[in-house]
Design a protein around this motif. Structure first.
Motif, PDB file in Angstrom:
ATOM      1  N   THR A 133       0.813  -1.216   0.000  1.00  0.00           N
ATOM      2  CA  THR A 133       0.000   0.000   0.000  1.00  0.00           C
ATOM      3  C   THR A 133       0.848   1.269   0.000  1.00  0.00           C
ATOM      4  OG1 THR A 133      -0.165  -0.063   2.407  1.00  0.00           O
ATOM      5  CG2 THR A 133      -1.928  -1.141   1.153  1.00  0.00           C
ATOM      6  N   SER A 134       2.150   1.140   0.266  1.00  0.00           N
ATOM      7  CA  SER A 134       3.077   2.282   0.303  1.00  0.00           C
ATOM      8  C   SER A 134       2.546   3.404   1.187  1.00  0.00           C
ATOM      9  CB  SER A 134       3.346   2.812  -1.117  1.00  0.00           C
ATOM     10  OG  SER A 134       4.496   3.634  -1.145  1.00  0.00           O
ATOM     11  N   HIS A 190      -6.970 -15.656   3.979  1.00  0.00           N
ATOM     12  CA  HIS A 190      -6.305 -16.260   2.814  1.00  0.00           C
ATOM     13  C   HIS A 190      -4.790 -16.064   2.847  1.00  0.00           C
ATOM     14  CE1 HIS A 190      -9.928 -17.441   0.629  1.00  0.00           C
ATOM     15  NE2 HIS A 190     -10.474 -16.301   1.034  1.00  0.00           N
ATOM     16  N   ASN A 191      -4.273 -15.682   4.008  1.00  0.00           N
ATOM     17  CA  ASN A 191      -2.826 -15.528   4.205  1.00  0.00           C
ATOM     18  C   ASN A 191      -2.203 -14.524   3.228  1.00  0.00           C
ATOM     19  OD1 ASN A 191      -2.664 -17.575   6.293  1.00  0.00           O
ATOM     20  ND2 ASN A 191      -2.907 -19.095   4.662  1.00  0.00           N
ATOM     21  N   ILE A 192      -2.943 -13.483   2.926  1.00  0.00           N
ATOM     22  CA  ILE A 192      -2.441 -12.411   2.071  1.00  0.00           C
ATOM     23  C   ILE A 192      -1.871 -11.315   2.957  1.00  0.00           C
ATOM     24  CG2 ILE A 192      -3.049 -10.674   0.344  1.00  0.00           C
ATOM     25  CD1 ILE A 192      -5.302 -12.576  -0.562  1.00  0.00           C
ATOM     26  N   ILE A 193      -0.594 -11.044   2.783  1.00  0.00           N
ATOM     27  CA  ILE A 193       0.102 -10.075   3.617  1.00  0.00           C
ATOM     28  C   ILE A 193      -0.190  -8.659   3.140  1.00  0.00           C
ATOM     29  CG2 ILE A 193       2.394  -9.277   4.346  1.00  0.00           C
ATOM     30  CD1 ILE A 193       3.351 -12.187   3.847  1.00  0.00           C
ATOM     31  N   VAL A 194      -0.364  -7.743   4.065  1.00  0.00           N
ATOM     32  CA  VAL A 194      -0.494  -6.321   3.748  1.00  0.00           C
ATOM     33  C   VAL A 194       0.735  -5.601   4.279  1.00  0.00           C
ATOM     34  CG1 VAL A 194      -1.832  -4.210   4.063  1.00  0.00           C
ATOM     35  CG2 VAL A 194      -3.014  -6.414   3.813  1.00  0.00           C
ATOM     36  N   ASP A 195       1.497  -5.019   3.360  1.00  0.00           N
ATOM     37  CA  ASP A 195       2.750  -4.345   3.703  1.00  0.00           C
ATOM     38  C   ASP A 195       2.578  -2.848   3.476  1.00  0.00           C
ATOM     39  OD1 ASP A 195       5.397  -3.367   3.851  1.00  0.00           O
ATOM     40  OD2 ASP A 195       6.212  -5.283   3.155  1.00  0.00           O
ATOM     41  N   GLU A 196       2.694  -2.063   4.552  1.00  0.00           N
ATOM     42  CA  GLU A 196       2.460  -0.625   4.469  1.00  0.00           C
ATOM     43  C   GLU A 196       3.744   0.197   4.280  1.00  0.00           C
ATOM     44  OE1 GLU A 196      -1.551  -0.226   7.188  1.00  0.00           O
ATOM     45  OE2 GLU A 196       0.394   0.023   8.180  1.00  0.00           O
ATOM     46  N   ARG A 197       4.877  -0.447   4.176  1.00  0.00           N
ATOM     47  CA  ARG A 197       6.133   0.292   4.004  1.00  0.00           C
ATOM     48  C   ARG A 197       6.120   1.083   2.690  1.00  0.00           C
ATOM     49  NH1 ARG A 197      10.404  -4.520   4.808  1.00  0.00           N
ATOM     50  NH2 ARG A 197       8.727  -5.604   3.664  1.00  0.00           N
ATOM     51  N   GLU A 198       6.674   2.292   2.736  1.00  0.00           N
ATOM     52  CA  GLU A 198       6.677   3.143   1.546  1.00  0.00           C
ATOM     53  C   GLU A 198       7.715   2.665   0.540  1.00  0.00           C
ATOM     54  OE1 GLU A 198       6.750   7.327   2.125  1.00  0.00           O
ATOM     55  OE2 GLU A 198       5.283   7.296   3.757  1.00  0.00           O
ATOM     56  N   ILE A 199       7.277   2.558  -0.704  1.00  0.00           N
ATOM     57  CA  ILE A 199       8.135   2.036  -1.766  1.00  0.00           C
ATOM     58  C   ILE A 199       9.051   3.137  -2.292  1.00  0.00           C
ATOM     59  CG2 ILE A 199       8.169   0.993  -4.061  1.00  0.00           C
ATOM     60  CD1 ILE A 199       5.347  -0.093  -3.408  1.00  0.00           C
ATOM     61  N   ALA A 200      10.323   2.796  -2.489  1.00  0.00           N
ATOM     62  CA  ALA A 200      11.292   3.748  -3.032  1.00  0.00           C
ATOM     63  C   ALA A 200      11.756   3.372  -4.426  1.00  0.00           C
ATOM     64  CB  ALA A 200      12.506   3.853  -2.112  1.00  0.00           C
ATOM     65  N   GLU A 201      11.889   2.070  -4.681  1.00  0.00           N
ATOM     66  CA  GLU A 201      12.526   1.650  -5.932  1.00  0.00           C
ATOM     67  C   GLU A 201      12.184   0.199  -6.236  1.00  0.00           C
ATOM     68  OE1 GLU A 201      17.104   1.002  -7.644  1.00  0.00           O
ATOM     69  OE2 GLU A 201      16.769   2.066  -5.739  1.00  0.00           O
ATOM     70  N   ILE A 202      12.247  -0.136  -7.524  1.00  0.00           N
ATOM     71  CA  ILE A 202      12.162  -1.532  -7.956  1.00  0.00           C
ATOM     72  C   ILE A 202      13.510  -1.916  -8.559  1.00  0.00           C
ATOM     73  CG2 ILE A 202      11.071  -3.191  -9.517  1.00  0.00           C
ATOM     74  CD1 ILE A 202       8.547  -1.491  -9.395  1.00  0.00           C
ATOM     75  N   GLU A 203      14.175  -2.891  -7.946  1.00  0.00           N
ATOM     76  CA  GLU A 203      15.405  -3.404  -8.527  1.00  0.00           C
ATOM     77  C   GLU A 203      15.048  -4.414  -9.618  1.00  0.00           C
ATOM     78  OE1 GLU A 203      17.936  -5.035  -5.528  1.00  0.00           O
ATOM     79  OE2 GLU A 203      18.491  -3.070  -4.707  1.00  0.00           O
ATOM     80  N   HIS A 204      15.686  -4.278 -10.780  1.00  0.00           N
ATOM     81  CA  HIS A 204      15.329  -5.134 -11.910  1.00  0.00           C
ATOM     82  C   HIS A 204      16.508  -5.288 -12.857  1.00  0.00           C
ATOM     83  CE1 HIS A 204      15.093  -1.900 -15.009  1.00  0.00           C
ATOM     84  NE2 HIS A 204      14.890  -1.139 -13.944  1.00  0.00           N
ATOM     85  N   GLN A 205      16.377  -6.235 -13.771  1.00  0.00           N
ATOM     86  CA  GLN A 205      17.311  -6.410 -14.871  1.00  0.00           C
ATOM     87  C   GLN A 205      16.522  -6.387 -16.171  1.00  0.00           C
ATOM     88  OE1 GLN A 205      20.666  -6.705 -15.133  1.00  0.00           O
ATOM     89  NE2 GLN A 205      20.950  -6.372 -12.933  1.00  0.00           N
TER      90      GLN A 205
END
Length: 303
Positions: A175-176, A192-207
């Motif tokens: 939810t950022s 349903h074991n779905i996690i809710v993560d409220e940490r704010e997103i900064a970046e997506i690491e990718h290739q």
């Protein structure tokens, strides 16, 4: 195209919906002009799915074959450019392009699509259409059983979770910021074991667009293979609004059951008027809109 030619129909947008409408009209011998700038919203998507006979092909392969087939009909004409202005003149419409060309038509079909607005998250736009995806029906099978995230809030996130939960047991809603679920929704997600993560997103690491980790503002990271994202959008063409076409609460062009907008003689089909964003849906509604417009033009001559 002859100078001062008045077309039966001008179609703004030459991707799936526009080409499908053009085929329907071309087969009915209607003089049709397709104006297209060559900038479809799915151009970064490597493969298109869930469309019979074309499953797994690239969006470009599908649209190129479609255009080749539509070009078979002599009454369909094409102009490469961006339609920038449109005005109604009596019972006709004048459409102008950025290059200064002007065209007249009796009816207008907008198959102009939408523009997604990317969030200010490093790496997000690089992954868009590849591992940052929007639709479980279009992309979900390819990421079945993978570590999957949903970047959305409230009802939209809950709706996506109910669909994606069928495809993977490793699902996290990001939810950022503070989550906005009702108590009933929170209980169902926990069930349903779905996690809710409220940490704010900064970046997506990718290739090269292949997601690896979600990076949060506090420096912590989360392994992810795919992320469903509900991002805001705007209409790709301003002309419908300039003509007076109403938008609905979601920002789509408002149409009736026959794809008619709130302005007489103007129609809309595809992503600009439907939240069901898929090639199959665009082709269907384009074909249907072309048939509706042909019926109205033909009946006017028959009376």
């Amino acid at each position: 195209m002859e100078k001062d030619k008045i077309f039966d129909v001008i179609i703004i947008g030459g991707s799936y919906a526009g080409l499908s409408a053009a085929m329907s009209l071309g087969r009915s011998l209607k003089q049709t002009l397709v104006i297209d700038s060559g900038n479809p919203c799915n151009q970064k998507t490597p493969h298109s799915h869930n469309f019979l006979t074309q499953d797994g092909n690239t969006p470009k392969e599908i649209s190129s074959l479609a255009k080749q087939q539509v070009e078979h009909y002599a009454s369909v004409h094409f102009f490469e450019g961006f339609a920038s202005e449109g005005v109604k003149k009596g019972n006709q419409f004048e459409v102008k392009t950025q290059s200064g060309h002007s065209f007249l038509g009796k009816k207008l079909i907008f198959a102009s699509g939408i523009k997604d607005i990317m969030p200010d998250i490093k790496g997000f736009s690089d992954c868009w259409g590849k591992t940052v995806i929007h639709c479980p029906y279009c992309h979900g099978y390819e990421f079945k059983g993978k570590k999957t995230g949903i970047f959305a809030q409230g009802d939209r996130a809950f709706h996506l979770a109910s669909l994606v939960n069928n495809l993977t047991n490793e699902l996290t809603i990001l939810t950022s910021g503070p989550a906005s679920f009702s108590s009933e929704q929170s209980l169902m997600l926990k069930k349903h074991n779905i996690i809710v993560d409220e940490r704010e997103i900064a970046e997506i690491e990718h290739q090269n667009g292949q997601m690896q980790k979600m990076v949060f503002q506090n420096g912590e990271k989360l392994d992810l293979d795919a992320l469903y994202a509900a991002v805001p959008f705007q209409q790709h063409s301003q002309i419908p609004m300039d003509l007076g076409c109403e938008l609905n609460e979601q920002g789509y062009i408002k149409t009736d059951m026959l794809q008619r907008t709130t302005v007489e003689g103007v129609y809309a089909c595809g992503d600009n008027s439907s939240p069901m964003r898929s090639v199959a849906n665009a082709v269907h509604f384009g074909n249907f809109t072309g048939a509706v417009v042909n019926k109205e033009l033909t009946e006017a001559l028959f009376n």
